[in-house]
Design a protein around this motif. Sequence first.
Motif, PDB file in Angstrom:
ATOM      1  N   ASN A  18     -59.521   1.594  72.043  1.00  0.00           N
ATOM      2  CA  ASN A  18     -59.487   2.880  72.788  1.00  0.00           C
ATOM      3  C   ASN A  18     -60.820   3.532  72.650  1.00  0.00           C
ATOM      4  O   ASN A  18     -61.806   3.144  72.068  1.00  0.00           O
ATOM      5  CB  ASN A  18     -58.610   3.772  72.440  1.00  0.00           C
ATOM      6  N   GLN A  19     -61.056   5.041  72.914  1.00  0.00           N
ATOM      7  CA  GLN A  19     -62.248   5.676  72.650  1.00  0.00           C
ATOM      8  C   GLN A  19     -62.439   6.043  71.395  1.00  0.00           C
ATOM      9  O   GLN A  19     -63.766   6.099  70.852  1.00  0.00           O
ATOM     10  CB  GLN A  19     -62.095   7.024  73.574  1.00  0.00           C
ATOM     11  N   GLU A  20     -61.556   6.019  70.339  1.00  0.00           N
ATOM     12  CA  GLU A  20     -61.831   6.187  69.017  1.00  0.00           C
ATOM     13  C   GLU A  20     -61.827   5.211  68.039  1.00  0.00           C
ATOM     14  O   GLU A  20     -62.566   5.083  66.988  1.00  0.00           O
ATOM     15  CB  GLU A  20     -60.783   7.177  68.558  1.00  0.00           C
ATOM     16  N   GLN A  21     -61.220   3.955  68.349  1.00  0.00           N
ATOM     17  CA  GLN A  21     -61.074   3.046  67.454  1.00  0.00           C
ATOM     18  C   GLN A  21     -60.860   1.617  68.309  1.00  0.00           C
ATOM     19  O   GLN A  21     -60.438   1.678  69.405  1.00  0.00           O
ATOM     20  CB  GLN A  21     -59.982   3.298  66.522  1.00  0.00           C
ATOM     21  N   SER A  22     -60.712   0.572  67.631  1.00  0.00           N
ATOM     22  CA  SER A  22     -60.507  -0.805  67.976  1.00  0.00           C
ATOM     23  C   SER A  22     -59.725  -1.488  66.857  1.00  0.00           C
ATOM     24  O   SER A  22     -59.905  -1.116  65.545  1.00  0.00           O
ATOM     25  CB  SER A  22     -61.721  -1.664  68.306  1.00  0.00           C
ATOM     26  N   LEU A  23     -58.790  -2.458  67.171  1.00  0.00           N
ATOM     27  CA  LEU A  23     -58.030  -3.214  66.452  1.00  0.00           C
ATOM     28  C   LEU A  23     -58.245  -4.563  66.784  1.00  0.00           C
ATOM     29  O   LEU A  23     -57.865  -4.863  67.599  1.00  0.00           O
ATOM     30  CB  LEU A  23     -56.469  -2.832  66.503  1.00  0.00           C
ATOM     31  N   PHE A  24     -58.534  -5.487  65.712  1.00  0.00           N
ATOM     32  CA  PHE A  24     -58.454  -6.904  65.952  1.00  0.00           C
ATOM     33  C   PHE A  24     -57.781  -7.636  64.987  1.00  0.00           C
ATOM     34  O   PHE A  24     -57.757  -7.488  63.729  1.00  0.00           O
ATOM     35  CB  PHE A  24     -60.117  -7.218  65.657  1.00  0.00           C
ATOM     36  N   LYS A  25     -56.811  -8.641  65.516  1.00  0.00           N
ATOM     37  CA  LYS A  25     -55.785  -9.387  64.757  1.00  0.00           C
ATOM     38  C   LYS A  25     -55.833 -10.575  65.483  1.00  0.00           C
ATOM     39  O   LYS A  25     -55.844 -10.704  66.623  1.00  0.00           O
ATOM     40  CB  LYS A  25     -54.721  -8.458  64.361  1.00  0.00           C
ATOM     41  N   SER A  26     -55.219 -11.568  64.870  1.00  0.00           N
ATOM     42  CA  SER A  26     -54.796 -12.812  65.450  1.00  0.00           C
ATOM     43  C   SER A  26     -53.620 -12.716  66.501  1.00  0.00           C
ATOM     44  O   SER A  26     -52.725 -11.705  66.027  1.00  0.00           O
ATOM     45  CB  SER A  26     -54.440 -13.821  64.593  1.00  0.00           C
ATOM     46  N   GLN A  27     -53.357 -13.533  67.366  1.00  0.00           N
ATOM     47  CA  GLN A  27     -52.110 -13.332  68.170  1.00  0.00           C
ATOM     48  C   GLN A  27     -50.872 -13.651  67.687  1.00  0.00           C
ATOM     49  O   GLN A  27     -49.886 -12.869  67.691  1.00  0.00           O
ATOM     50  CB  GLN A  27     -52.076 -14.105  69.505  1.00  0.00           C
ATOM     51  N   ASN A  28     -50.842 -14.419  66.741  1.00  0.00           N
ATOM     52  CA  ASN A  28     -49.743 -14.847  65.898  1.00  0.00           C
ATOM     53  C   ASN A  28     -49.371 -13.864  64.783  1.00  0.00           C
ATOM     54  O   ASN A  28     -48.157 -13.626  64.545  1.00  0.00           O
ATOM     55  CB  ASN A  28     -49.877 -16.409  65.067  1.00  0.00           C
ATOM     56  N   ARG A  29     -50.591 -13.372  64.152  1.00  0.00           N
ATOM     57  CA  ARG A  29     -50.266 -11.989  63.386  1.00  0.00           C
ATOM     58  C   ARG A  29     -49.501 -11.030  64.055  1.00  0.00           C
ATOM     59  O   ARG A  29     -48.729 -10.358  63.597  1.00  0.00           O
ATOM     60  CB  ARG A  29     -51.423 -11.922  62.718  1.00  0.00           C
ATOM     61  N   TYR A  30     -50.027 -10.630  65.295  1.00  0.00           N
ATOM     62  CA  TYR A  30     -49.485  -9.420  66.141  1.00  0.00           C
ATOM     63  C   TYR A  30     -48.080  -9.985  66.263  1.00  0.00           C
ATOM     64  O   TYR A  30     -47.181  -8.972  66.228  1.00  0.00           O
ATOM     65  CB  TYR A  30     -50.083  -9.536  67.434  1.00  0.00           C
TER      66      TYR A  30
END
Length: 272
Positions: free
Chosen positions: A58-70
């Motif tokens: 989004n405009q303020e932040q990002s989140l990166f994680k594995s699909q399986n972790r999600y």
Amino acid sequence: MLRFACVAFLMLACEFALGQDKVSPIVSYDITCTFQLTFYPDSTSTVPKTESFFLFINQEQSLFKSQNRYLQDSAISASVDGADRHNLIAFLQQHRTDFDFNIVKHGCNAIQTTDRVYHDYFSYTETQGHLQWALTPDTATVAGYPAQRATTEFGGRTWEAWFTEAVPVSEGPYKFCGLPGMIIRLTDSKKQYNFVLNGLKQSRREMRNTTPLKVTKTDKRTFFRKRDEYRANPIGVAEQSGVVFTSGRSEVAQRVQQKIKSDNNPIEFFTH
């Protein structure tokens, strides 16, 4: 070995579920990117593994994680209200991941990583200016986008990134960012880790914070030291956490050590 794995998954589920904040704020993301990683966790093997990852922006932040972790996080969060624990453990085992981290970026100079050693969670921030990019004149079409090549050194590896200004977001997979466009391909010089964008969708996605409540804030050096201590003595760490081996301790220890020995090539080494 199976008993040890089940205990670890059960402790993870309990720790995570008990740590959930039911009134945690909802974060809305505008862009969802999907990356596929091809990697070699064992540097002596010629057989790669693959895993998919999400990058939410989004405009303020990002989140990166594995699909399986999600998927694991979503299942654990839903289980807080009393889902069948046996089914939850089975789901977690079916969606194993080699990457337990959550990486949140508030710009490229404010990156926070939450990661796990055994079932203990730690959080640390990246040093500002951790990436020093060198742009090259090389251009190509990558993942359907016009792209330019850049290189950097990070985590004990030399990295090559292809970024596109057609997606004007200074983002990318893992802890990589800071270029004048989206990184759509990222490869280390030994070709042991290769991220490729395989999907980008602009649509609103609302997510709750699924970070466990019990997280130890630390520095990066301490986290990597804790990781190395676990790798050197996983059974001892498990026993300190309350796991009791009624029989077969030496056999389990041998199998766990063999697994760790074949997992000798992490995406990042601590170099300073």
